[in-house]
Write an enzyme that holds these catalytic residues in place. Structure first.
Site, mmCIF file in Angstrom:
data_model
loop_
_atom_site.group_PDB
_atom_site.id
_atom_site.type_symbol
_atom_site.label_atom_id
_atom_site.label_comp_id
_atom_site.label_asym_id
_atom_site.label_seq_id
_atom_site.Cartn_x
_atom_site.Cartn_y
_atom_site.Cartn_z
ATOM 1 N NE ARG A 25 -2.371 -1.924 3.185
ATOM 2 C CZ ARG A 25 -2.713 -1.999 4.473
ATOM 3 N NH1 ARG A 25 -3.670 -1.220 4.950
ATOM 4 N NH2 ARG A 25 -2.092 -2.836 5.278
ATOM 5 C CD GLN A 88 8.773 -14.446 7.203
ATOM 6 O OE1 GLN A 88 8.772 -13.219 7.171
ATOM 7 N NE2 GLN A 88 7.720 -15.149 7.612
ATOM 8 C CB THR A 94 3.697 -12.522 12.865
ATOM 9 O OG1 THR A 94 2.530 -13.214 13.358
ATOM 10 C CG2 THR A 94 3.245 -11.264 12.148
ATOM 11 C CB SER A 115 6.441 -4.252 13.538
ATOM 12 O OG SER A 115 5.783 -5.447 13.813
ATOM 13 N N GLY A 116 9.291 -3.474 12.136
ATOM 14 C CA GLY A 116 10.067 -2.436 11.465
ATOM 15 C C GLY A 116 9.233 -1.274 10.955
ATOM 16 C CB ALA A 400 27.385 44.420 -4.704
ATOM 17 C CE1 TYR A 407 36.782 22.249 -11.765
ATOM 18 C CE2 TYR A 407 34.926 23.080 -13.053
ATOM 19 C CZ TYR A 407 35.774 22.042 -12.695
ATOM 20 O OH TYR A 407 35.605 20.812 -13.248
ATOM 21 N N GLY A 443 36.486 48.595 -8.424
ATOM 22 C CA GLY A 443 35.307 47.898 -8.947
ATOM 23 C C GLY A 443 35.521 47.480 -10.395
ATOM 24 N NE ARG A 460 37.677 50.725 -13.694
ATOM 25 C CZ ARG A 460 37.525 51.138 -12.442
ATOM 26 N NH1 ARG A 460 37.234 50.290 -11.487
ATOM 27 N NH2 ARG A 460 37.649 52.413 -12.166
HETATM 28 C C1 UD1 Z 1 -0.406 -8.538 13.688
HETATM 29 C C2 UD1 Z 1 -0.927 -9.423 14.824
HETATM 30 C C3 UD1 Z 1 -2.189 -8.784 15.400
HETATM 31 C C4 UD1 Z 1 -1.912 -7.376 15.865
HETATM 32 C C5 UD1 Z 1 -1.332 -6.560 14.721
HETATM 33 C C6 UD1 Z 1 -0.877 -5.217 15.235
HETATM 34 C C7 UD1 Z 1 -0.306 -11.662 14.151
HETATM 35 C C8 UD1 Z 1 -0.775 -12.944 13.607
HETATM 36 N N1 UD1 Z 1 -1.231 -10.720 14.305
HETATM 37 O O1 UD1 Z 1 -1.388 -8.584 12.684
HETATM 38 O O2 UD1 Z 1 -2.653 -9.568 16.497
HETATM 39 O O3 UD1 Z 1 -3.098 -6.791 16.352
HETATM 40 O O4 UD1 Z 1 -0.184 -7.209 14.163
HETATM 41 O O5 UD1 Z 1 -0.457 -4.438 14.164
HETATM 42 O O6 UD1 Z 1 0.854 -11.512 14.472
HETATM 43 N N2 UD1 Z 1 5.783 -9.764 8.813
HETATM 44 C C9 UD1 Z 1 6.875 -10.475 8.430
HETATM 45 N N3 UD1 Z 1 6.715 -11.700 7.865
HETATM 46 C C10 UD1 Z 1 5.485 -12.244 7.679
HETATM 47 C C11 UD1 Z 1 4.357 -11.501 8.078
HETATM 48 C C12 UD1 Z 1 4.537 -10.275 8.648
HETATM 49 O O7 UD1 Z 1 8.017 -10.009 8.590
HETATM 50 O O8 UD1 Z 1 5.426 -13.356 7.170
HETATM 51 C C13 UD1 Z 1 5.974 -8.441 9.426
HETATM 52 C C14 UD1 Z 1 5.290 -7.340 8.646
HETATM 53 O O9 UD1 Z 1 6.168 -6.789 7.700
HETATM 54 C C15 UD1 Z 1 4.964 -6.346 9.748
HETATM 55 C C16 UD1 Z 1 4.724 -7.228 10.972
HETATM 56 O O10 UD1 Z 1 5.350 -8.452 10.688
HETATM 57 O O11 UD1 Z 1 6.049 -5.509 10.030
HETATM 58 C C17 UD1 Z 1 3.260 -7.452 11.291
HETATM 59 O O12 UD1 Z 1 2.655 -8.060 10.175
HETATM 60 P P1 UD1 Z 1 1.201 -7.705 9.706
HETATM 61 O O13 UD1 Z 1 0.888 -8.462 8.494
HETATM 62 O O14 UD1 Z 1 1.012 -6.242 9.698
HETATM 63 O O15 UD1 Z 1 0.361 -8.347 10.920
HETATM 64 P P2 UD1 Z 1 -1.187 -8.173 11.140
HETATM 65 O O16 UD1 Z 1 -1.881 -9.187 10.345
HETATM 66 O O17 UD1 Z 1 -1.552 -6.772 10.980
#
Ligand code: UD1
Ligand code: MG
Length: 474
Positions: A25, A88, A94, A115-116, A400, A407, A443, A460
């Site tokens: 998104r 991954q 997650t 989370s990043g 001025a 250069y 000048g 000049r």
């Molecule tokens: C997750 C939680 C949810 C929580 C929400 C808060 C789980 C299953 N659910 O949901 O309970 O309320 O966050 O925002 O954990 N990511 C990976 N690899 C993956 C999937 C995700 O690195 O395979 C990373 C995403 O880039 C992101 C973070 O994990 O930074 C969270 O993933 P996202 O898909 O946003 O989790 P939600 O489904 O929103």
């Protein structure tokens, strides 16, 4: 907080940062976690927060754009903690993400999962979460949302947390729960590893949910505690440019308040942007629409006018930076940093480029550009000038429209203008050359040779007048 977590011998903290997701998104080629907030990549904010926790080890889980994400974080390595990466591929949820860290996680730590794309969690909030974990409990960071749609719900029996149920798996009754999981937890490493091995993907999305470990903890009799906060910014994630801009504003607002609490006068806290660090001494005032980048320090009583952009510069006490000035210093601590001396007057519409070093009471006026040049105390270039690769003595007045021609098409050369020199308007000083102390340059002169001290030098065409000159006519 428990005594244990204040103890320097307390359980080590190892941070895991999930950053493998695509971020569709954002509609960008750049991996989501590399989009910038306040001049720093989102994931860099999270790594910096881990540093503030005195983490022993930080492991970033990468996937989409892994090479770019790893390179960006490697470029800012600090050495305060072990920074490592696990990949991954593909992304199966997650739980699957955190499973990838098992080979590198030690057993004796508390693992904090972040989370990043959640950049504004504060270190003290995480310290409280770590204290709630205390090396033996599963601690979840939670928050109440009036609209909890999309989030994992915290399911309790009486007060005790039983499970996290994801939106798509929730019953109608569970969908009514407003307490949600933030995505952040602190968990003893050894237990985490055991639970990760048991996660399955038998759910509505066919994903491996990290949140499934809550039910395992309950089944194993390990206490689960929810640390509930109220500040939504701290758990807000970035999924699209609108949310990125919202968090940018939240960050800038927080920073503006901190500056005002230190005594800085901001004409409008909503019209300030700091993308780096801004240090202000007493009685600094900053007008609207100023942007500060990198490391900037403003000495006592410094005034910054409206619409200035200032990067990597130190500005000494009493200096005034008039509106629309652009100061672009190079890397902090390098020779390219910009220095502005005490009581100097800069702008409006001035441009100070890398290596501009201005002494006390120097005046740089409108449409004057200074690059890799030192100006000693009291030197002035008030209008329409270029000083590049120049060494300018005390009290020099640079007229001025005059420039240093530094250069030759291949190499840069230095111009030395000794103390008390007066350079008239529209002069070209062709480097390398030295204008001797106390000299005056008429000048319109184009100088190619050194000039002796105290002399008037004019280079000049001599002025002539032809009497009764008849203009050509048809
Ligand atoms: C997750 C939680 C949810 C929580 C929400 C808060 C789980 C299953 N659910 O949901 O309970 O309320 O966050 O925002 O954990 N990511 C990976 N690899 C993956 C999937 C995700 O690195 O395979 C990373 C995403 O880039 C992101 C973070 O994990 O930074 C969270 O993933 P996202 O898909 O946003 O989790 P939600 O489904 O929103
Ligand atoms: Mg999400």
């Amino acid at each position: 907080m428990s005594g244990k977590s204040n103890d320097p011998q307390a359980t080590p903290v190892d941070v895991v940062i999930m950053a493998a997701g695509k971020g569709t998104r954002m509609k960008s080629r750049l991996p989501k976690v590399l989009h910038r907030l306040a001049g720093r990549a989102l994931v860099q904010h999270v790594v910096d927060t881990a540093a503030a926790l005195s983490a022993r080890q930080v492991t970033v889980i990468t996937g989409h754009g892994a090479d770019e994400v790893e390179a960006a974080l490697n470029a800012n390595r600090s050495g305060e903690f072990e920074l490592g990466f696990v990949r991954q591929e593909p992304q199966l949820g997650t739980g699957h993400a955190v499973q990838q860290t098992v080979p590198v996680l030690r057993d004796d730590g508390i693992v904090v999962v972040l989370s990043g794309d959640v950049p504004l969690t504060q270190a003290d909030t995480l310290q409280q979460l770590i204290a709630a974990c205390d090396g033996s409990r599963l601690a979840l960071l939670t928050i109440d949302f009036a609209d909890p749609t999309g989030y994992g719900r915290i399911v309790r029996t009486d007060a005790a947390v039983q499970a996290i149920v994801e939106q798509k798996d929730a019953t109608t009754e569970q969908l009514g729960i407003t307490e949600v999981y933030s995505g952040i937890m602190a968990v003893p490493a050894a237990q985490l590893k055991r639970w990760l091995a048991r996660i399955d993907n038998h759910n509505a999305q066919g994903e491996y949910y990290l949140t499934q470990i809550v039910a395992f903890a309950v089944a194993d009799g390990v206490p689960v505690v929810a640390h509930k906060i109220t500040d939504a910014c701290q758990v807000a994630g970035v999924n699209n440019p609108v949310q990125l801009a919202e968090l940018e504003r939240a960050y800038q607002q927080r920073l503006a308040v901190q500056l005002m609490e230190q005594g800085v006068r901001l004409a409008d806290p909503a019209r300030l942007d700091v993308r780096g660090s801004l240090h202000c001494a007493q009685d600094v005032s900053i007008d609207v629409n100023c942007v500060f980048e990198g490391e900037v320090s403003l000495g006592e009583g410094v005034r910054v006018g409206a619409n200035c952009v200032i990067s990597n510069a130190s500005i000494a006490a009493g200096a005034v930076i008039h509106p629309f000035t652009h100061i672009e210093g190079g890397r902090p601590g390098s020779k390219d940093e910009v220095e502005v001396g005490a009581g100097a007057l800069i702008g409006p519409f001035a441009r100070l480029r890398p290596g501009a070093r201005l002494g006390a009471e120097v005046h740089i006026g409108n449409f004057v550009e200074v690059k890799n040049a030192t100006l000693a105390k009291g030197a002035k270039a008030n209008h329409l000038a270029y000083l590049g690769d120049a060494t300018v003595g005390e009290r020099v007045n640079f007229g001025a429209g005059s420039i240093t021609a530094n250069y030759d098409g291949a190499f840069k050369h230095r111009t030395i203008i000794e103390a008390d020199v007066h350079i008239g308007s529209n002069c070209v000083l062709i480097a390398p050359m030295t204008v001797g102390a106390g000299g005056t340059v008429g000048g319109g002169s184009t100088l190619t040779k050194d000039t002796p001290p105290l002399a008037l030098t004019v280079a000049r065409a001599r002025q002539i007048s032809i009497p009764k000159w008849k203009r050509p006519s048809k």
